[in-house]
Design an enzyme around this catalytic site. Structure first.
Site, PDB file in Angstrom:
ATOM      1  N   ASP A  82      13.151  42.444   5.592  1.00  0.00           N
ATOM      2  CA  ASP A  82      13.463  42.958   6.928  1.00  0.00           C
ATOM      3  C   ASP A  82      13.834  41.778   7.847  1.00  0.00           C
ATOM      4  O   ASP A  82      13.151  40.748   7.851  1.00  0.00           O
ATOM      5  CB  ASP A  82      12.209  43.699   7.450  1.00  0.00           C
ATOM      6  CG  ASP A  82      12.454  44.482   8.720  1.00  0.00           C
ATOM      7  OD1 ASP A  82      13.606  44.862   8.976  1.00  0.00           O
ATOM      8  OD2 ASP A  82      11.464  44.734   9.446  1.00  0.00           O
ATOM      9  N   ASN A 234      12.250  52.308  10.169  1.00  0.00           N
ATOM     10  CA  ASN A 234      11.292  51.204  10.093  1.00  0.00           C
ATOM     11  C   ASN A 234      10.069  51.506  10.951  1.00  0.00           C
ATOM     12  O   ASN A 234      10.202  51.916  12.114  1.00  0.00           O
ATOM     13  CB  ASN A 234      11.939  49.919  10.610  1.00  0.00           C
ATOM     14  CG  ASN A 234      12.979  49.368   9.669  1.00  0.00           C
ATOM     15  OD1 ASN A 234      13.396  50.035   8.739  1.00  0.00           O
ATOM     16  ND2 ASN A 234      13.395  48.147   9.913  1.00  0.00           N
TER      17      ASN A 234
HETATM   18  P1  13P Z   1       7.654  49.338  15.041  1.00  0.00           P
HETATM   19  O1  13P Z   1       7.241  48.030  15.647  1.00  0.00           O
HETATM   20  O2  13P Z   1       8.081  50.301  16.097  1.00  0.00           O
HETATM   21  O3  13P Z   1       6.678  49.920  14.129  1.00  0.00           O
HETATM   22  O4  13P Z   1       9.008  49.049  14.203  1.00  0.00           O
HETATM   23  C1  13P Z   1       8.996  48.179  13.103  1.00  0.00           C
HETATM   24  C2  13P Z   1      10.378  47.727  12.776  1.00  0.00           C
HETATM   25  O5  13P Z   1      11.349  48.239  13.284  1.00  0.00           O
HETATM   26  C3  13P Z   1      10.521  46.626  11.798  1.00  0.00           C
HETATM   27  O6  13P Z   1      11.850  46.238  11.625  1.00  0.00           O
END
Ligand code: 13P
Length: 286
Positions: A82, A234
């Site tokens: 990510d 996500n």
């Molecule tokens: P949150 O912080 O809203 O859970 O999202 C996580 C995210 O988008 C990681 O890329």
């Protein structure tokens, strides 16, 4: 069973659902994600954001464990990097067997984002892996912190559908992270989403749309976004926060010694429940 992002998103497309992409930072987190997905018999994406969480655990420690446990899972699992923001980190993840990487050049000038993303697509192809990239911005706040920001600043970063289409054509990415009102972290005000924008982007780009910043979005908004073409969501902050809350309560109620192995199990159980609740919504299960 290990799948690429492209293959797992094909499943989502065929079923009109979104696949949950949960960030992990611990062994308990990985176990919680996989056991939740197996209990519901649903595909899932296991992801690590080195840029935000590399300080808690190193990519070369957690990465091989993610790949090994995904291979042994009873459901389709994509192992994804990510918010990769440099080639060394992306190459390291691909070498470990990650089946997908995100290149996040959203803060760069457009031409530079295109050139770097194209280079990442070529690199990933050599490993048979997929690529997600980002156009527009969801804010750089660390996940697990207070995000939000002011509304005007967020709106000025919304993804432009025509630019998104040109970006996908020039880079050949498999999925596109778009900005339409979500941000990472805990929302300071209830988020207002530009849901129609998702449908226009989906139509013009021809690729699945990725929603970042899933924590704090209502079930109703999740469903509307999925209807418009969001296929990967996500989600991390709320699972981490709820696990922290659960541990705090257990410690307050405990008599005598509190052992760390108990804390790890309490956190794992809480995360598993959050993941089950979340997958149910994304997969449209009763
Ligand atoms: P949150 O912080 O809203 O859970 O999202 C996580 C995210 O988008 C990681 O890329």
């Amino acid at each position: 069973m290990l799948l690429t992002l492209r293959s797992i998103l094909d499943i989502a497309e065929a079923k009109n659902i979104a696949i949950a992409a949960f960030n992990v930072t611990t062994l308990e987190g990985i176990e919680a994600v996989l056991s939740a997905a197996e209990e519901l018999d649903q595909p899932v994406i296991l992801q690590f954001a080195n840029a935000a969480h590399g300080g808690y655990i190193a990519l070369d420690v957690i990465g091989p464990i993610m790949v090994d446990m995904a291979e042994r899972a009873k459901v389709p699992v994509c192992v994804h990097l990510d918010h990769g923001d440099n080639f060394a980190e992306i190459e390291c993840a691909l070498e470990m067997g990650f089946t997908s990487v995100m290149y996040d050049g959203s803060v760069l000038p457009y031409a530079e984002n295109v050139a770097n993303t194209r280079a990442v697509v070529e690199l990933a192809e050599a490993y048979g892996a997929s690529v997600e990239a980002e156009i527009g911005s969801m804010g750089r706040e660390e996940y697990g912190s207070v995000g939000g920001g002011d509304e005007e600043a967020v709106e000025s970063c919304y993804t432009d559908p025509d630019q998104a289409a040109a970006f996908v054509k020039a880079t050949g990415v498999d999925a596109l992270a778009c900005s339409f009102g979500t941000v990472h972290g805990i929302y300071l005000k209830a988020p207002k989403l530009d849901i129609e924008r998702i449908g226009v982007i989906r139509e013009k780009t021809g690729v699945p749309v990725v929603m970042h910043g899933g924590s704090g979005i209502s079930d109703e908004d999740f469903r509307k976004c999925i209807e418009q073409g969001v296929r990967k969501i996500n989600f991390y902050t709320y699972a981490a926060k709820f696990a922290g809350d659960a541990v705090r309560e257990k410690i307050a109620a405990a008599e005598g010694n509190v052992y760390f192995h108990d804390i790890a199990v309490w956190a794992r159980e809480s995360m598993k429940q959050t993941y089950i609740d979340t997958i149910r919504v994304f997969s449209n299960l009763k």
